[in-house]
Design a protein around this motif. Structure first.
Motif, PDB file in Angstrom:
ATOM      1  N   UNK A 355       0.830  -1.209   0.000  1.00 11.96           N
ATOM      2  CA  UNK A 355       0.000   0.000   0.000  1.00 11.96           C
ATOM      3  C   UNK A 355       0.865   1.261   0.000  1.00 11.96           C
ATOM      4  N   UNK A 356       1.947   1.227   0.755  1.00  6.81           N
ATOM      5  CA  UNK A 356       2.846   2.386   0.782  1.00  6.81           C
ATOM      6  C   UNK A 356       3.526   2.579  -0.562  1.00  6.81           C
ATOM      7  N   UNK A 357       3.842   1.462  -1.230  1.00  7.71           N
ATOM      8  CA  UNK A 357       4.450   1.547  -2.561  1.00  7.71           C
ATOM      9  C   UNK A 357       3.482   2.179  -3.557  1.00  7.71           C
ATOM     10  N   UNK A 358       2.225   1.719  -3.520  1.00  9.17           N
ATOM     11  CA  UNK A 358       1.209   2.268  -4.417  1.00  9.17           C
ATOM     12  C   UNK A 358       0.958   3.733  -4.098  1.00  9.17           C
ATOM     13  N   UNK A 359       0.892   4.042  -2.819  1.00  9.62           N
ATOM     14  CA  UNK A 359       0.601   5.408  -2.386  1.00  9.62           C
ATOM     15  C   UNK A 359       1.707   6.364  -2.795  1.00  9.62           C
ATOM     16  N   UNK A 360       2.943   5.895  -2.784  1.00 11.18           N
ATOM     17  CA  UNK A 360       4.060   6.746  -3.201  1.00 11.18           C
ATOM     18  C   UNK A 360       3.891   7.167  -4.649  1.00 11.18           C
ATOM     19  N   UNK A 361       3.382   6.273  -5.481  1.00 12.26           N
ATOM     20  CA  UNK A 361       3.195   6.589  -6.898  1.00 12.26           C
ATOM     21  C   UNK A 361       2.105   7.637  -7.103  1.00 12.26           C
ATOM     22  N   UNK A 377     -10.390  -0.974  -3.149  1.00  7.65           N
ATOM     23  CA  UNK A 377     -11.444  -1.319  -2.184  1.00  7.65           C
ATOM     24  C   UNK A 377     -12.241  -2.537  -2.618  1.00  7.65           C
ATOM     25  N   UNK A 378     -12.153  -2.885  -3.916  1.00  8.77           N
ATOM     26  CA  UNK A 378     -12.878  -4.066  -4.411  1.00  8.77           C
ATOM     27  C   UNK A 378     -11.991  -5.308  -4.434  1.00  8.77           C
ATOM     28  N   UNK A 379     -10.716  -5.142  -4.110  1.00  3.19           N
ATOM     29  CA  UNK A 379      -9.795  -6.273  -4.152  1.00  3.19           C
ATOM     30  C   UNK A 379      -9.920  -7.131  -2.895  1.00  3.19           C
ATOM     31  N   UNK A 380      -9.549  -8.375  -3.062  1.00  2.00           N
ATOM     32  CA  UNK A 380      -9.542  -9.315  -1.934  1.00  2.00           C
ATOM     33  C   UNK A 380      -8.356  -8.986  -1.023  1.00  2.00           C
ATOM     34  N   UNK A 381      -8.625  -8.619   0.219  1.00  2.00           N
ATOM     35  CA  UNK A 381      -7.568  -8.204   1.136  1.00  2.00           C
ATOM     36  C   UNK A 381      -6.633  -9.346   1.512  1.00  2.00           C
ATOM     37  N   UNK A 382      -7.034 -10.537   1.303  1.00  2.00           N
ATOM     38  CA  UNK A 382      -6.177 -11.677   1.657  1.00  2.00           C
ATOM     39  C   UNK A 382      -5.240 -12.070   0.512  1.00  2.00           C
ATOM     40  N   UNK A 383      -5.456 -11.490  -0.680  1.00  2.00           N
ATOM     41  CA  UNK A 383      -4.651 -11.841  -1.845  1.00  2.00           C
ATOM     42  C   UNK A 383      -3.698 -10.684  -2.174  1.00  2.00           C
ATOM     43  N   UNK A 384      -2.503 -10.749  -1.639  1.00  2.00           N
ATOM     44  CA  UNK A 384      -1.523  -9.670  -1.841  1.00  2.00           C
ATOM     45  C   UNK A 384      -1.134  -9.560  -3.309  1.00  2.00           C
ATOM     46  N   UNK A 385      -1.143 -10.684  -4.033  1.00  2.00           N
ATOM     47  CA  UNK A 385      -0.726 -10.668  -5.433  1.00  2.00           C
ATOM     48  C   UNK A 385      -1.613  -9.762  -6.277  1.00  2.00           C
ATOM     49  N   UNK A 386      -2.907  -9.699  -5.968  1.00  2.00           N
ATOM     50  CA  UNK A 386      -3.806  -8.814  -6.697  1.00  2.00           C
ATOM     51  C   UNK A 386      -3.381  -7.363  -6.548  1.00  2.00           C
ATOM     52  N   UNK A 387      -2.978  -7.008  -5.338  1.00  2.00           N
ATOM     53  CA  UNK A 387      -2.578  -5.630  -5.052  1.00  2.00           C
ATOM     54  C   UNK A 387      -1.241  -5.317  -5.741  1.00  2.00           C
ATOM     55  N   UNK A 388      -0.331  -6.286  -5.746  1.00  2.00           N
ATOM     56  CA  UNK A 388       0.953  -6.082  -6.420  1.00  2.00           C
ATOM     57  C   UNK A 388       0.760  -5.961  -7.925  1.00  2.00           C
TER      58      UNK A 388
END
Length: 945
Positions: A355-361, A377-388
């Motif tokens: 999240x900090x990486x995304x926020x920096x951008x 907010x629609x992503x699965x919070x348990x799946x870090x790969x989706x966020x990456x």
């Protein structure tokens, strides 16, 4: 951007059609046809460039024009190259020999193909002229455009609880509106798209204190494609509706002057506040302002704009205010991000890092934070790969994700409506890596070498390029990072989201392609190529004649170097080659075949010598050999008569600021023939007679740095400087132990802005006090017994002074009312200095004070508490007995003197590195992170250019 490409090609066609150019008759006629047809298209392109993103068919037509212009440029450049290869007499005058039959046939075939395509495209042009009702003069056109869903209006509906970081700016703006003078004033709020200008102003506009203070209110959205009459009608409707009155009959059919009269009469003797949101030009404001009564009853107008020059111009004439809206801080960004992504709940621990990486951008841009949060907010919070995955594919997400579409549209407006001459300059920024600090001096020279900048009457090409750069900053498309002492910008950065927007545009137009280790897909056609990290390509020949620039960043591995060298063999049309930092040990011979090369940087390579065949680079204008091992140039360098910048020097690593730390190069007889040189450094003048005579002949020099001067060079160096009346930066340095004798200088260059003097001075050079433009001055190892402040205190524009081992007196006194513009003061290694006095009213705008290695100093400057603008106080390698009285933790007796300064640091050598200890910490007990700020400053201090 097609217009700028066509305009550039038209200039090249003009060269081919000059009287001295011999071409086959039919070829010349066909070139004239192509030129005439492109000239007919260019006015239409000026409008089409701004509209192509909304119309797929128009986009195809513009692309065809752009492609044929590129192909024409390729043919011309190839013809020039072949003619040069076959005819040794072709040296800068473009004299093409009719005997080159093969070359003539090649250009004839290519030109015939281009003509056929031009005829087809011209027919498309006529269809579009009919379709858009183009009567001949494009300046009167107005297109109806479908811009997609523009959700800027949503900002007006946000609740204040949904907004972060609004309190301070809102408070300040309300104060400007309801307090102060009764004169009519304009308040401008400026910031890049998506910064939250509209949101902020809406909350100010709706505030109870504002509503109560003003009798009449109106909110008018202006936008890029405004129509004056529509704005005036909207204003009338709102004003009359507010008072529950009926507007004048038939006002909707009135002309602009009658509408202005209605507004002026309605607002007469009323206190009003009007908001004009999204103003894109001074002309838009001038079209409105004469409708507003200018009475001393406290009325206000609020403007929001993305352009700093618009904000400044509109507010200046009423002695109003400009509020520059800055990005959110890290803390504010995190609060907003959490609110929108996790609906106020804490961020899960396993997502904090990504999240900090995304926020920096997001770069503190509220619109970006809200848009990205909506997706996450629609992503699965348990799946870090989706966020990456979102972080890695942000560019494609901007194009294809509906939740990011509105942000993309808002940010794209700033690019779509750039003037045609700025579009290639802005797209060129796609060469630079993400989050890269772009050096402005480098960037403008690359633009010039590429041919993006045209000289204007009364202005040099460098001044025009600097103007382009300032426009991009004024439009909030570049964010300043470092500034020079005179307020000009040294480095800047493009916001990640703007970069993500221009990269696909560049790829689509075959303009710029950049890559790193994660993105190794290369297009088949590209004109500007940059490599970030590595370059593994087995088919570099495909770039052929199309590539015009190659830039490298952080390339170190041997395989990448091999690919680059292979690339140089196949790309004969390069104009810009920047290989800085590539660990080359030998000058690549293939560079010598780049006939069109104008800009060559081998900075920070391991190259030790330049071949004599450098003379083949006849068009070279910039040769950057800084931080290489080169200390001697071949005499053939004199053949490069177009050189404007020649930089050859190396800093010697070692102890902190030793006396002799720079190696330059020796000037040889005849070098004064380089008449166009503007920037030269660093010259080893020993023995000085030849070097100084040659330098004196380079009368166009703006910057020069001369080292290894001897005492007996005094007269010669003064005569040399007197002949360089265009200088604005001068560095002079003597051999250790010798005197730098400047007493013979009678006519110093009055344009001088920066002066760097290193070496023992018998007396203070009194001519310095006659330099009205002087901004920065360094004295090093001067050992002056005269008080230097006596000669510097009345200089009207001085903002930066540094003394290093340059004064042997015991006291320095900054007198009342002196040094009125000074912002930075550095005192270093003044070993006899025991007292510094700051009188009331001295240095009122000082922002940074650096005290280093002044071991006899008895305490902080007397009167330092008077420096209310001081932001940074830095002590470097000072003894503990000096520091302890300033420590709050140890209840130091002098702490109260510096308590008002936001940042106070003490830095000294410990455990093999420089460490910084904020004086708010318990001194000497907390191991701080390795110090960087001071080290960066001292490294910059070494660079006299």
């Amino acid at each position: 951007m097609a217009e700028s490409v066509v305009s550039f090609v038209l200039d090249k066609l003009a060269i081919l059609l000059e009287e001295k150019v011999n071409l086959v008759k039919n070829v010349k006629q066909e070139i004239e046809y192509i030129r005439d047809e492109l000239e007919r298209m260019i006015a239409f392109l000026r409008v089409a460039d701004a509209e192509e993103h909304n119309d797929p068919e128009l986009k195809v037509w513009v692309k065809q024009v752009r492609d044929v212009a590129y192909e024409t440029e390729d043919i011309i450049d190839d013809f020039m190259l072949q003619s040069h290869v076959k005819n040794d007499r072709f040296l800068g005058k473009l004299i093409f020999c009719a005997r080159n039959t093969g070359t003539q046939l090649e250009i004839a075939s290519g030109i015939q193909n281009i003509k056929s395509r031009i005829i087809e495209i011209a027919e498309g042009h006529r269809r579009y002229s009919y379709r858009f009702h183009v009567p001949g003069e494009v300046s009167t056109l107005r297109y109806a455009s479908n811009r997609g869903i523009d959700r800027r209006g949503d900002a007006l509906l946000l609740e204040e609880t949904e907004i972060v970081g609004i309190e301070n700016p809102k408070r300040q703006l309300i104060r400007w509106l309801v307090e102060g003078e009764s004169r009519f004033k304009v308040v401008s709020v400026v910031g890049m798209g998506g910064m939250g200008k509209t949101t902020l102003i809406k909350k100010v506009y709706d505030d109870f204190a504002v509503k109560k203070h003003f009798q009449n209110h109106a909110w008018i959205t202006v936008s890029q494609s405004f129509v004056v009459e529509e704005i005036l009608k909207d204003t009338i409707q709102q004003l009359f509706d507010q008072m529950k009155q009926t507007p004048p009959e038939n006002f909707s059919s009135m002309n602009g002057n009658r509408l202005k009269a209605i507004i002026k009469d309605f607002l007469h003797e009323r206190r009003y506040v009007l908001v004009f949101d999204d103003v894109w030009s001074v002309l838009a404001w001038e079209a409105i302002r004469y409708a507003l009564p200018n009475e001393n009853n406290g009325s206000r107008v609020i403007l929001t704009t993305r352009l700093m020059d618009v904000a400044s111009s509109c507010s200046k004439e009423t002695d109003g205010y400009v509020y520059e809206l800055n990005p959110l801080s890290e803390e504010e960004s995190w609060i907003l991000f959490s609110q929108k992504t996790f609906r106020g709940n804490p961020c899960p621990t396993h997502l904090i890092e990504i999240c900090k990486t995304i926020l920096k951008r997001c770069g503190g841009l509220p619109l970006a934070i809200v848009a990205i949060s909506g997706v996450l907010s629609t992503k699965n919070e348990s799946n870090v790969d989706e966020w990456k995955k979102l972080n890695c594919s942000l560019g494609s997400e901007l194009e294809g994700n509906d939740k990011l579409e509105s942000m993309r549209i808002i940010l794209s407006l700033s690019f779509n409506y750039l003037p045609y001459y700025l579009k290639p300059c802005f797209l060129y920024l796609g060469n630079y890596p993400e989050d890269h600090q772009i050096q402005h001096n480098t960037l403008v020279q690359q633009w010039i070498a590429e041919g993006f900048v045209k000289q204007k009457v009364g202005r040099s090409v460098d001044e025009v390029a600097q103007g382009y750069l300032n426009e991009l900053v004024n439009r909030s498309l570049l964010s300043p990072v470092k500034t020079n002492d005179d307020g000009s910008i040294k480095t800047s950065r493009i916001h990640d989201f703007y970069r993500e927007i221009i990269l696909p545009v560049s790829r689509d137009q075959h303009f710029v392609t950049s890559t790193n280790e994660q993105n190794m897909t290369w297009p088949r056609r590209v004109r500007h190529l940059s490599v970030h990290g590595s370059f593994i390509d087995t088919n570099v020949k495909r770039y052929g004649t199309r590539l015009r620039s190659f830039l490298s960043f952080h390339v170190e591995d041997s395989q990448s170097i091999l690919s680059i060298l292979q690339l140089l063999k196949s790309c004969r049309m390069l104009k810009v080659l920047d290989l800085r930092g590539v660990p080359l040990e030998k000058f690549p011979e293939d560079i010598l075949e780049l006939f069109h090369l104008r800009y060559l940087s081998l900075r920070s390579t391991k190259i030790k010598s330049i071949p004599r065949s450098i003379k083949k680079l006849q068009k070279l204008e910039i040769l950057d050999l800084k931080e290489t091992y080169i200390n001697k140039l071949p005499v053939e360098i004199l053949k490069l008569q177009n050189l404007r910048q020649l930089l050859v020097y190396r800093h010697v690593p070692g102890s902190y600021l030793p006396y002799d730390y720079i190696h330059g190069f020796k000037v040889f007889k005849g070098m004064g023939s380089l008449k166009f040189l503007q920037k030269l450094g660093i010259v080893d003048a020993y023995p000085g007679s030849i070097a100084l005579k040659e330098i004196a002949m380079m009368t166009e020099l703006r910057r020069v740095n001369i080292t290894k001067l001897r005492t007996e060079d005094g007269v010669a160096v003064c005569l040399c400087i007197e002949k360089l009346q265009k200088l604005f930066s001068l560095g002079l340095r003597s051999i250790e132990g010798d005197v730098l004798d400047l007493s013979h200088l009678a006519w110093p260059p009055l344009s001088l802005q920066r002066l760097y003097l290193g070496g023992r001075l018998a007396n203070f050079p009194k001519w310095i006090r006659s330099l009205p433009s002087l901004v920065k001055v360094y004295f090093r190892w001067s050992q002056l017994s005269d008080d230097p402040l006596e000669y510097l205190q009345d200089l009207p524009n001085l903002v930066h002074i540094e003394f290093l081992a340059s004064y042997v007196g015991k006291k320095l006194c900054f007198k009342a009312g002196k040094f009125l513009k000074l912002k930075l003061l550095g005192l270093d290694k003044l070993e006899t200095l025991s007292q510094v006095i700051i009188e009331e009213g001295a240095m009122p705008h000082l922002e940074k004070l650096i005290i280093q290695r002044c071991n006899s100093l008895e305490g902080v400057p007397e009167g330092i508490e008077r420096l209310t603008d001081l932001k940074v106080l830095e002590f470097f390698d000072m003894p503990d007995e000096f520091i302890v009285p300033l420590s709050r933790e140890k209840l130091g007796e002098d702490y109260w003197k510096i308590a008002h300064i936001p940042e106070v640091n003490h830095t000294y050598w410990r455990n093999g590195c420089w460490e910084v200890y904020p004086l708010d910490e318990k001194h000497g007990t907390k191991k701080s992170e390795q110090h960087t700020a001071t080290i960066v400053r001292t490294q910059e201090q070494r660079n006299w250019l």
